[in-house]
Design a protein around this motif. Sequence first.
Motif, PDB file in Angstrom:
ATOM      1  N   MET A  86     -37.958  43.354  -5.791  1.00  8.57           N
ATOM      2  CA  MET A  86     -38.845  43.449  -4.654  1.00  8.57           C
ATOM      3  C   MET A  86     -39.260  42.052  -4.179  1.00  8.57           C
ATOM      4  O   MET A  86     -39.401  41.827  -2.992  1.00  8.57           O
ATOM      5  CB  MET A  86     -40.060  44.283  -5.046  1.00  8.57           C
ATOM      6  N   ILE A  87     -39.422  41.132  -5.119  1.00  5.84           N
ATOM      7  CA  ILE A  87     -39.793  39.764  -4.757  1.00  5.84           C
ATOM      8  C   ILE A  87     -38.678  39.134  -3.932  1.00  5.84           C
ATOM      9  O   ILE A  87     -38.937  38.506  -2.903  1.00  5.84           O
ATOM     10  CB  ILE A  87     -40.075  38.919  -6.019  1.00  5.84           C
ATOM     11  N   ALA A  88     -37.444  39.321  -4.366  1.00  6.43           N
ATOM     12  CA  ALA A  88     -36.305  38.725  -3.656  1.00  6.43           C
ATOM     13  C   ALA A  88     -36.155  39.306  -2.256  1.00  6.43           C
ATOM     14  O   ALA A  88     -35.831  38.585  -1.317  1.00  6.43           O
ATOM     15  CB  ALA A  88     -35.023  38.927  -4.453  1.00  6.43           C
ATOM     16  N   VAL A  89     -36.412  40.596  -2.097  1.00  8.08           N
ATOM     17  CA  VAL A  89     -36.322  41.223  -0.768  1.00  8.08           C
ATOM     18  C   VAL A  89     -37.386  40.652   0.162  1.00  8.08           C
ATOM     19  O   VAL A  89     -37.112  40.345   1.322  1.00  8.08           O
ATOM     20  CB  VAL A  89     -36.454  42.757  -0.866  1.00  8.08           C
ATOM     21  N   MET A  90     -38.598  40.495  -0.337  1.00  4.17           N
ATOM     22  CA  MET A  90     -39.668  39.958   0.501  1.00  4.17           C
ATOM     23  C   MET A  90     -39.386  38.507   0.904  1.00  4.17           C
ATOM     24  O   MET A  90     -39.610  38.126   2.052  1.00  4.17           O
ATOM     25  CB  MET A  90     -41.012  40.074  -0.213  1.00  4.17           C
ATOM     26  N   VAL A  91     -38.885  37.720  -0.047  1.00  2.12           N
ATOM     27  CA  VAL A  91     -38.554  36.331   0.276  1.00  2.12           C
ATOM     28  C   VAL A  91     -37.381  36.289   1.243  1.00  2.12           C
ATOM     29  O   VAL A  91     -37.378  35.512   2.203  1.00  2.12           O
ATOM     30  CB  VAL A  91     -38.247  35.517  -0.999  1.00  2.12           C
ATOM     31  N   ARG A  92     -36.392  37.139   1.022  1.00  3.90           N
ATOM     32  CA  ARG A  92     -35.221  37.187   1.913  1.00  3.90           C
ATOM     33  C   ARG A  92     -35.646  37.558   3.334  1.00  3.90           C
ATOM     34  O   ARG A  92     -35.175  36.986   4.314  1.00  3.90           O
ATOM     35  CB  ARG A  92     -34.208  38.184   1.379  1.00  3.90           C
ATOM     36  N   ALA A  93     -36.552  38.516   3.462  1.00  7.99           N
ATOM     37  CA  ALA A  93     -37.002  38.938   4.787  1.00  7.99           C
ATOM     38  C   ALA A  93     -37.806  37.843   5.480  1.00  7.99           C
ATOM     39  O   ALA A  93     -37.693  37.656   6.689  1.00  7.99           O
ATOM     40  CB  ALA A  93     -37.832  40.205   4.670  1.00  7.99           C
ATOM     41  N   VAL A 143     -37.790  34.383   4.729  1.00  9.39           N
ATOM     42  CA  VAL A 143     -37.101  33.100   4.871  1.00  9.39           C
ATOM     43  C   VAL A 143     -35.745  33.266   5.549  1.00  9.39           C
ATOM     44  O   VAL A 143     -35.355  32.463   6.370  1.00  9.39           O
ATOM     45  CB  VAL A 143     -36.946  32.412   3.498  1.00  9.39           C
ATOM     46  N   GLY A 144     -35.018  34.303   5.171  1.00 10.21           N
ATOM     47  CA  GLY A 144     -33.706  34.555   5.751  1.00 10.21           C
ATOM     48  C   GLY A 144     -32.547  34.012   4.952  1.00 10.21           C
ATOM     49  O   GLY A 144     -31.400  34.224   5.305  1.00 10.21           O
ATOM     50  N   SER A 145     -32.799  33.336   3.857  1.00 10.66           N
ATOM     51  CA  SER A 145     -31.731  32.742   3.054  1.00 10.66           C
ATOM     52  C   SER A 145     -31.618  33.460   1.724  1.00 10.66           C
ATOM     53  O   SER A 145     -32.603  33.615   1.001  1.00 10.66           O
ATOM     54  CB  SER A 145     -32.027  31.259   2.819  1.00 10.66           C
ATOM     55  N   SER A 146     -30.399  33.880   1.383  1.00 12.04           N
ATOM     56  CA  SER A 146     -30.196  34.574   0.118  1.00 12.04           C
ATOM     57  C   SER A 146     -30.314  33.622  -1.073  1.00 12.04           C
ATOM     58  O   SER A 146     -30.820  34.001  -2.128  1.00 12.04           O
ATOM     59  CB  SER A 146     -28.836  35.278   0.101  1.00 12.04           C
ATOM     60  N   ILE A 192     -32.897  42.810 -14.782  1.00 14.30           N
ATOM     61  CA  ILE A 192     -33.698  41.908 -13.952  1.00 14.30           C
ATOM     62  C   ILE A 192     -32.777  41.027 -13.107  1.00 14.30           C
ATOM     63  O   ILE A 192     -33.017  40.828 -11.911  1.00 14.30           O
ATOM     64  CB  ILE A 192     -34.639  41.051 -14.825  1.00 14.30           C
ATOM     65  N   CYS A 193     -31.705  40.510 -13.708  1.00 15.00           N
ATOM     66  CA  CYS A 193     -30.743  39.685 -12.961  1.00 15.00           C
ATOM     67  C   CYS A 193     -30.090  40.477 -11.834  1.00 15.00           C
ATOM     68  O   CYS A 193     -29.948  39.978 -10.715  1.00 15.00           O
ATOM     69  CB  CYS A 193     -29.662  39.153 -13.897  1.00 15.00           C
ATOM     70  N   LEU A 194     -29.698  41.706 -12.115  1.00 12.29           N
ATOM     71  CA  LEU A 194     -29.091  42.542 -11.076  1.00 12.29           C
ATOM     72  C   LEU A 194     -30.079  42.865  -9.965  1.00 12.29           C
ATOM     73  O   LEU A 194     -29.711  42.901  -8.784  1.00 12.29           O
ATOM     74  CB  LEU A 194     -28.544  43.826 -11.689  1.00 12.29           C
ATOM     75  N   ALA A 195     -31.336  43.089 -10.311  1.00 14.83           N
ATOM     76  CA  ALA A 195     -32.350  43.379  -9.301  1.00 14.83           C
ATOM     77  C   ALA A 195     -32.597  42.169  -8.407  1.00 14.83           C
ATOM     78  O   ALA A 195     -32.754  42.312  -7.187  1.00 14.83           O
ATOM     79  CB  ALA A 195     -33.647  43.815  -9.974  1.00 14.83           C
ATOM     80  N   ILE A 196     -32.605  40.986  -8.994  1.00 18.91           N
ATOM     81  CA  ILE A 196     -32.806  39.771  -8.196  1.00 18.91           C
ATOM     82  C   ILE A 196     -31.624  39.550  -7.257  1.00 18.91           C
ATOM     83  O   ILE A 196     -31.806  39.272  -6.066  1.00 18.91           O
ATOM     84  CB  ILE A 196     -33.025  38.550  -9.107  1.00 18.91           C
ATOM     85  N   CYS A 197     -30.416  39.690  -7.767  1.00 20.93           N
ATOM     86  CA  CYS A 197     -29.231  39.496  -6.921  1.00 20.93           C
ATOM     87  C   CYS A 197     -29.131  40.566  -5.839  1.00 20.93           C
ATOM     88  O   CYS A 197     -28.784  40.264  -4.698  1.00 20.93           O
ATOM     89  CB  CYS A 197     -27.965  39.501  -7.769  1.00 20.93           C
ATOM     90  N   GLY A 198     -29.445  41.797  -6.188  1.00 15.31           N
ATOM     91  CA  GLY A 198     -29.423  42.869  -5.192  1.00 15.31           C
ATOM     92  C   GLY A 198     -30.469  42.679  -4.118  1.00 15.31           C
ATOM     93  O   GLY A 198     -30.222  42.920  -2.935  1.00 15.31           O
TER      94      GLY A 198
END
Length: 69
Positions: A1-8, A10-13, A41-47
């Motif tokens: 969820m953290i990675a999705v929020m940051v991705r949304a 910032v826009g950078s994977s 956890i690694c898969l969730a971050i990458c996904g």
Amino acid sequence: MIAVMVRASVGSSIVAMTMASGIMAAMPAVAGASVLMRAAICLAICGGATALSHVNDAGFLDALLVPGD
């Protein structure tokens, strides 16, 4: 969820993966997580970092091209 929020926001994977990894880095050690939990956890971050991808993103084509197809 953290990675999705940051991705949304910032826009950078790449930024989303590194930021989410940095935030979550201490969690497995504190929680005493197993190897399977760390892999999840690694898969969730990458996904999460690959979510919300768009055609002008550098990693978009990589997500479409699956080796062996």
